[in-house]
Design a protein around this motif. Structure first.
Motif, mmCIF file in Angstrom:
data_model
loop_
_atom_site.group_PDB
_atom_site.id
_atom_site.type_symbol
_atom_site.label_atom_id
_atom_site.label_comp_id
_atom_site.label_asym_id
_atom_site.label_seq_id
_atom_site.Cartn_x
_atom_site.Cartn_y
_atom_site.Cartn_z
ATOM 1 N N GLN A 1 0.842 -1.196 0.000
ATOM 2 C CA GLN A 1 0.000 0.000 0.000
ATOM 3 C C GLN A 1 0.879 1.248 0.000
ATOM 4 O OE1 GLN A 1 -2.777 0.102 3.226
ATOM 5 N NE2 GLN A 1 -3.600 2.081 2.650
ATOM 6 N N THR A 2 0.656 2.152 -0.966
ATOM 7 C CA THR A 2 1.454 3.376 -1.068
ATOM 8 C C THR A 2 0.671 4.632 -0.728
ATOM 9 O OG1 THR A 2 0.959 3.535 -3.427
ATOM 10 C CG2 THR A 2 3.006 2.408 -2.802
ATOM 11 N N GLU A 3 -0.639 4.571 -0.768
ATOM 12 C CA GLU A 3 -1.492 5.720 -0.447
ATOM 13 C C GLU A 3 -2.465 5.327 0.664
ATOM 14 O OE1 GLU A 3 -1.242 8.719 -1.964
ATOM 15 O OE2 GLU A 3 0.368 7.986 -3.252
ATOM 16 N N ASP A 4 -3.015 6.326 1.345
ATOM 17 C CA ASP A 4 -4.033 6.047 2.350
ATOM 18 C C ASP A 4 -5.265 5.449 1.684
ATOM 19 O OD1 ASP A 4 -2.587 6.952 4.510
ATOM 20 O OD2 ASP A 4 -3.354 8.989 4.366
ATOM 21 N N ALA A 5 -5.934 4.544 2.380
ATOM 22 C CA ALA A 5 -7.174 3.970 1.884
ATOM 23 C C ALA A 5 -8.243 5.055 1.835
ATOM 24 C CB ALA A 5 -7.623 2.824 2.782
ATOM 25 N N LEU A 6 -9.060 5.026 0.779
ATOM 26 C CA LEU A 6 -10.128 6.012 0.622
ATOM 27 C C LEU A 6 -11.481 5.346 0.797
ATOM 28 C CD1 LEU A 6 -8.920 8.001 -2.523
ATOM 29 C CD2 LEU A 6 -8.714 8.661 -0.127
ATOM 30 N N ASP A 7 -12.380 6.019 1.494
ATOM 31 C CA ASP A 7 -13.747 5.552 1.642
ATOM 32 C C ASP A 7 -14.436 5.672 0.285
ATOM 33 O OD1 ASP A 7 -16.766 6.095 2.187
ATOM 34 O OD2 ASP A 7 -15.993 5.197 4.037
ATOM 35 N N VAL A 8 -15.131 4.631 -0.136
ATOM 36 C CA VAL A 8 -15.779 4.614 -1.443
ATOM 37 C C VAL A 8 -16.865 5.686 -1.551
ATOM 38 C CG1 VAL A 8 -17.217 3.222 -2.984
ATOM 39 C CG2 VAL A 8 -15.262 2.189 -1.845
ATOM 40 N N PHE A 9 -17.584 5.927 -0.487
ATOM 41 C CA PHE A 9 -18.711 6.857 -0.529
ATOM 42 C C PHE A 9 -18.291 8.317 -0.379
ATOM 43 C CE2 PHE A 9 -20.442 2.823 1.045
ATOM 44 C CZ PHE A 9 -21.310 2.551 -0.004
ATOM 45 N N THR A 10 -17.399 8.596 0.555
ATOM 46 C CA THR A 10 -17.041 9.990 0.836
ATOM 47 C C THR A 10 -15.789 10.449 0.100
ATOM 48 O OG1 THR A 10 -15.678 9.401 2.744
ATOM 49 C CG2 THR A 10 -18.033 9.802 3.142
ATOM 50 N N LYS A 11 -15.007 9.516 -0.432
ATOM 51 C CA LYS A 11 -13.728 9.810 -1.099
ATOM 52 C C LYS A 11 -12.726 10.450 -0.144
ATOM 53 C CE LYS A 11 -15.299 8.420 -5.055
ATOM 54 N NZ LYS A 11 -15.228 7.026 -5.274
ATOM 55 N N GLN A 12 -12.942 10.293 1.150
ATOM 56 C CA GLN A 12 -12.042 10.809 2.181
ATOM 57 C C GLN A 12 -11.168 9.659 2.678
ATOM 58 O OE1 GLN A 12 -11.907 14.080 3.090
ATOM 59 N NE2 GLN A 12 -13.386 14.366 1.445
ATOM 60 N N PRO A 13 -9.963 9.986 3.171
ATOM 61 C CA PRO A 13 -9.109 8.927 3.727
ATOM 62 C C PRO A 13 -9.802 8.212 4.884
ATOM 63 C CG PRO A 13 -7.858 10.951 3.444
ATOM 64 C CD PRO A 13 -9.297 11.288 3.167
ATOM 65 N N VAL A 14 -9.633 6.897 4.917
ATOM 66 C CA VAL A 14 -10.192 6.087 5.994
ATOM 67 C C VAL A 14 -9.352 6.341 7.231
ATOM 68 C CG1 VAL A 14 -10.631 3.733 6.780
ATOM 69 C CG2 VAL A 14 -11.030 4.349 4.399
ATOM 70 N N LYS A 15 -10.033 6.638 8.337
ATOM 71 C CA LYS A 15 -9.312 6.889 9.582
ATOM 72 C C LYS A 15 -8.706 5.593 10.078
ATOM 73 C CE LYS A 15 -12.113 10.778 10.971
ATOM 74 N NZ LYS A 15 -12.926 11.388 11.996
ATOM 75 N N ARG A 16 -7.448 5.702 10.480
ATOM 76 C CA ARG A 16 -6.752 4.546 11.031
ATOM 77 C C ARG A 16 -5.920 5.009 12.206
ATOM 78 N NH1 ARG A 16 -1.306 4.028 8.875
ATOM 79 N NH2 ARG A 16 -0.920 5.713 7.438
ATOM 80 N N ASP A 17 -5.498 4.059 13.012
ATOM 81 C CA ASP A 17 -4.640 4.391 14.148
ATOM 82 C C ASP A 17 -3.335 4.973 13.620
ATOM 83 O OD1 ASP A 17 -6.567 3.289 15.744
ATOM 84 O OD2 ASP A 17 -5.560 1.338 15.876
ATOM 85 N N ASP A 18 -2.817 5.985 14.301
ATOM 86 C CA ASP A 18 -1.553 6.589 13.891
ATOM 87 C C ASP A 18 -0.410 5.591 13.952
ATOM 88 O OD1 ASP A 18 -2.721 9.034 13.409
ATOM 89 O OD2 ASP A 18 -2.354 9.780 15.440
ATOM 90 N N GLU A 19 -0.526 4.608 14.827
ATOM 91 C CA GLU A 19 0.536 3.634 14.990
ATOM 92 C C GLU A 19 0.457 2.496 13.976
ATOM 93 O OE1 GLU A 19 0.440 2.301 18.997
ATOM 94 O OE2 GLU A 19 0.680 4.312 19.820
ATOM 95 N N SER A 20 -0.686 2.312 13.346
ATOM 96 C CA SER A 20 -0.817 1.188 12.423
ATOM 97 C C SER A 20 -0.178 1.535 11.080
ATOM 98 C CB SER A 20 -2.283 0.801 12.232
ATOM 99 O OG SER A 20 -2.976 1.823 11.580
ATOM 100 N N PRO A 21 0.725 0.691 10.617
ATOM 101 C CA PRO A 21 1.402 0.960 9.355
ATOM 102 C C PRO A 21 0.486 0.650 8.172
ATOM 103 C CG PRO A 21 2.114 -1.140 10.226
ATOM 104 C CD PRO A 21 1.185 -0.535 11.244
ATOM 105 N N ARG A 22 0.885 1.117 7.010
ATOM 106 C CA ARG A 22 0.148 0.748 5.799
ATOM 107 C C ARG A 22 0.280 -0.753 5.599
ATOM 108 N NH1 ARG A 22 1.964 5.952 2.517
ATOM 109 N NH2 ARG A 22 0.166 7.231 3.036
ATOM 110 N N GLN A 23 -0.698 -1.310 4.886
ATOM 111 C CA GLN A 23 -0.764 -2.763 4.787
ATOM 112 C C GLN A 23 0.090 -3.306 3.655
ATOM 113 O OE1 GLN A 23 -4.763 -4.154 4.544
ATOM 114 N NE2 GLN A 23 -5.454 -2.884 6.214
ATOM 115 N N ASP A 24 0.800 -4.382 3.930
ATOM 116 C CA ASP A 24 1.458 -5.193 2.924
ATOM 117 C C ASP A 24 0.744 -6.539 2.975
ATOM 118 O OD1 ASP A 24 4.857 -4.019 3.451
ATOM 119 O OD2 ASP A 24 3.211 -3.173 2.322
ATOM 120 N N LEU A 25 0.255 -6.983 1.831
ATOM 121 C CA LEU A 25 -0.588 -8.177 1.793
ATOM 122 C C LEU A 25 0.017 -9.232 0.874
ATOM 123 C CD1 LEU A 25 -3.911 -6.213 1.358
ATOM 124 C CD2 LEU A 25 -3.069 -7.201 3.462
#
Length: 159
Positions: free
Chosen positions: A87-111
């Motif tokens: 993951q290189t960008e913040d996740a976006l909410d499909v409906f609001t097109k705003q970044p999905v709120k996440r914990d400041d400590e949680s890193p971006r996801q590698d899957l």
């Protein structure tokens, strides 16, 4: 003795038998490998344990994982045995097109997804363009990927 102890946030001790640590524990700590290594743009994938004989096939830039609730943009790395997503960008909410709120400590996801569990692939349209693929796995989970265009999608599909 074969046991490892881990402390949780509540300072209670959790004991795991070393035999029970299997394929679910397939990531190393981020500090073990330099994620910002400019000489290797795919260095992030090295924190996964690669299987013996696993080789790089192709890398895809700006791929988006689309779900019902959010989209995640990142890089896709295809190997002979797995598909990796960084993951290189913040996740976006499909409906609001705003970044999905996440914990400041949680890193971006590698899957990671194992190709041995892949049962089917279907080409799909996304936003009326033929640039999507839907991957189906044996555990009844699906993955919808949006590529930058039809050429990228077809290159992934042909591999």
């Amino acid at each position: 003795n074969g046991e490892q102890k881990f402390n949780t946030k509540d300072t209670e001790s959790v004991t795991l038998e070393s035999k029970s640590i299997g394929s679910e524990w397939d990531q190393f700590d981020d500090t073990d490998f330099g994620e910002n290594d400019d000489s290797d743009p795919d260095a992030w994938a090295k924190k996964f344990m690669w299987s013996e004989g696993e080789h790089f096939v192709q890398s895809f830039e700006s791929v988006v994982i689309v779900s019902l609730q959010s989209t995640m943009e990142g890089k896709l790395l295809l190997t002979t045995q797995n598909v990796y997503f960084h993951q290189t960008e913040d996740a976006l909410d499909v409906f609001t097109k705003q970044p999905v709120k996440r914990d400041d400590e949680s890193p971006r996801q590698d899957l990671q997804w194992k190709l041995s569990r892949l049962t089917d692939i279907h080409g799909r349209r996304y936003m009326l363009k033929a640039q999507g693929l839907e991957l189906f796995f044996a555990d009844m989970k699906g993955l919808f990927l949006k590529f930058g265009g039809m050429k990228e999608r077809d290159a992934f599909f042909s591999k």
